[in-house]
Design a protein around this motif. Structure first.
Motif, PDB file in Angstrom:
ATOM      1  N   MET A 172      40.121  18.960  48.965  1.00  0.00           N
ATOM      2  CA  MET A 172      40.716  19.886  49.909  1.00  0.00           C
ATOM      3  C   MET A 172      39.717  20.975  50.310  1.00  0.00           C
ATOM      4  O   MET A 172      39.636  21.342  51.489  1.00  0.00           O
ATOM      5  N   TYR A 173      38.952  21.472  49.342  1.00  0.00           N
ATOM      6  CA  TYR A 173      37.980  22.524  49.643  1.00  0.00           C
ATOM      7  C   TYR A 173      36.924  22.028  50.621  1.00  0.00           C
ATOM      8  O   TYR A 173      36.584  22.705  51.604  1.00  0.00           O
ATOM      9  N   HIS A 174      36.396  20.842  50.364  1.00  0.00           N
ATOM     10  CA  HIS A 174      35.382  20.264  51.247  1.00  0.00           C
ATOM     11  C   HIS A 174      35.924  20.125  52.671  1.00  0.00           C
ATOM     12  O   HIS A 174      35.261  20.504  53.650  1.00  0.00           O
ATOM     13  N   ASP A 175      37.126  19.606  52.798  1.00  0.00           N
ATOM     14  CA  ASP A 175      37.714  19.402  54.119  1.00  0.00           C
ATOM     15  C   ASP A 175      38.053  20.732  54.790  1.00  0.00           C
ATOM     16  O   ASP A 175      37.969  20.857  56.017  1.00  0.00           O
ATOM     17  N   PHE A 176      38.444  21.717  53.989  1.00  0.00           N
ATOM     18  CA  PHE A 176      38.760  23.041  54.535  1.00  0.00           C
ATOM     19  C   PHE A 176      37.524  23.697  55.139  1.00  0.00           C
ATOM     20  O   PHE A 176      37.581  24.256  56.242  1.00  0.00           O
ATOM     21  N   ILE A 177      36.404  23.623  54.423  1.00  0.00           N
ATOM     22  CA  ILE A 177      35.159  24.215  54.931  1.00  0.00           C
ATOM     23  C   ILE A 177      34.738  23.521  56.226  1.00  0.00           C
ATOM     24  O   ILE A 177      34.342  24.168  57.203  1.00  0.00           O
ATOM     25  N   GLU A 178      34.840  22.192  56.253  1.00  0.00           N
ATOM     26  CA  GLU A 178      34.495  21.463  57.470  1.00  0.00           C
ATOM     27  C   GLU A 178      35.427  21.836  58.616  1.00  0.00           C
ATOM     28  O   GLU A 178      35.011  21.939  59.773  1.00  0.00           O
ATOM     29  N   TYR A 179      36.686  22.049  58.285  1.00  0.00           N
ATOM     30  CA  TYR A 179      37.692  22.432  59.275  1.00  0.00           C
ATOM     31  C   TYR A 179      37.345  23.777  59.915  1.00  0.00           C
ATOM     32  O   TYR A 179      37.342  23.916  61.146  1.00  0.00           O
ATOM     33  N   LEU A 180      37.024  24.794  59.089  1.00  0.00           N
ATOM     34  CA  LEU A 180      36.683  26.104  59.628  1.00  0.00           C
ATOM     35  C   LEU A 180      35.364  26.074  60.402  1.00  0.00           C
ATOM     36  O   LEU A 180      35.249  26.652  61.491  1.00  0.00           O
ATOM     37  N   ARG A 181      34.379  25.384  59.852  1.00  0.00           N
ATOM     38  CA  ARG A 181      33.073  25.354  60.510  1.00  0.00           C
ATOM     39  C   ARG A 181      33.132  24.665  61.871  1.00  0.00           C
ATOM     40  O   ARG A 181      32.354  24.996  62.773  1.00  0.00           O
ATOM     41  N   SER A 182      34.043  23.712  62.000  1.00  0.00           N
ATOM     42  CA  SER A 182      34.165  23.032  63.295  1.00  0.00           C
ATOM     43  C   SER A 182      34.603  24.011  64.384  1.00  0.00           C
ATOM     44  O   SER A 182      34.182  23.895  65.543  1.00  0.00           O
TER      45      SER A 182
END
Length: 249
Positions: A37-47
């Motif tokens: 979840m953390y990995h996907d969350f960071i990718e989500y915000l950075r996008s």
């Protein structure tokens, strides 16, 4: 910078972003880990950040400015990693019975004979009945009913006023199939309702299973086209079923 260094309003914003993301993530994934979840969350915000978007905007003196850019940038920094992971870990502990299951998770199963309404069943886990929408995450959180176990499948089949032994008997017609499911019923079914269920005549998940003929060969194809309409336009296809299936074991 640490979480406690922010103002109360900034903390509300951070908690709001995390809470909304976690609820959506649990509904969409069901099976997950805090690290995933953390990995996907960071990718989500950075996008969003790459597109120049940092949350809510304010218009003042002819200029737009982002109200929470500082919080947005902090959440993707190393300073925030420990705090965010701890929040995701707490969420995981509320959902661990389901989240720790091995995936992928199938959320809808169609079984039986499509041409016979009395012998066709559409069952699911975590969906509103007969639709593709997930139930509210509160129903999933802390849920003790593990998907596609004997207990879960019987709970779903109760909506059709039947149970798994009855369905097995009515759908499994060959002598070897009867021997197979009878052995399973005698040795496993009554022992533990948390055992994975044997599901007979599975003909689809979200889509139905079809065998299409092309140049003398058949290949598997998924479709949601109604049975009668499909046969009117395509005589080289047939609905196929698997004798038995075990899911998410």
């Amino acid at each position: 910078m640490e979480y406690q260094d922010f103002s109360q309003e900034q903390k509300w914003y951070i908690n709001g972003v995390l809470g909304k993301y976690m609820d959506t993530y649990v509904r969409d994934h069901l099976i997950w880990t805090p690290e995933q979840m953390y990995h996907d969350f960071i990718e989500y915000l950075r996008s969003f950040h790459k597109k120049g978007w940092y949350g809510k905007q304010s218009y003042k003196n002819g200029v737009y400015s982002f109200l929470n850019k500082e919080e947005e940038l902090w959440m993707v920094s190393e300073d925030a990693e420990e705090f965010i992971l701890s929040r995701f870990q707490k969420k995981y502990e509320k959902n661990f019975k389901l989240a720790r299951k091995k995936g992928p998770l199938i959320d809808r199963v169609r079984l039986g004979y499509r041409w016979n309404e009395d012998l066709f069943f559409d069952i699911n886990y975590g969906l509103y009945k007969g639709s593709h929408n997930y139930k509210k995450t509160e129903i999933v959180e802390g849920e003790s009913l593990i998907p596609w176990t004997v207990e879960h499948v019987n709970t779903e089949l109760a909506g059709y006023d039947t149970d798994l032994p009855t369905v097995l008997e009515s759908l499994s017609t060959s002598p070897i199939e009867k021997m197979f499911y009878q052995y399973w019923l005698d040795n496993y079914y009554k022992k533990d309702t948390s055992f994975p269920a044997i599901i007979p005549e599975v003909c689809g998940t979200r889509s139905f299973f079809w065998a299409e003929q092309c140049n003398g060969h058949y290949y598997l194809k998924l479709s949601d086209i109604p049975d009668k309409e499909r046969r009117m336009h395509d005589t080289n296809s047939t609905n196929i079923r698997f004798d038995f299936q075990i899911l998410n074991w």
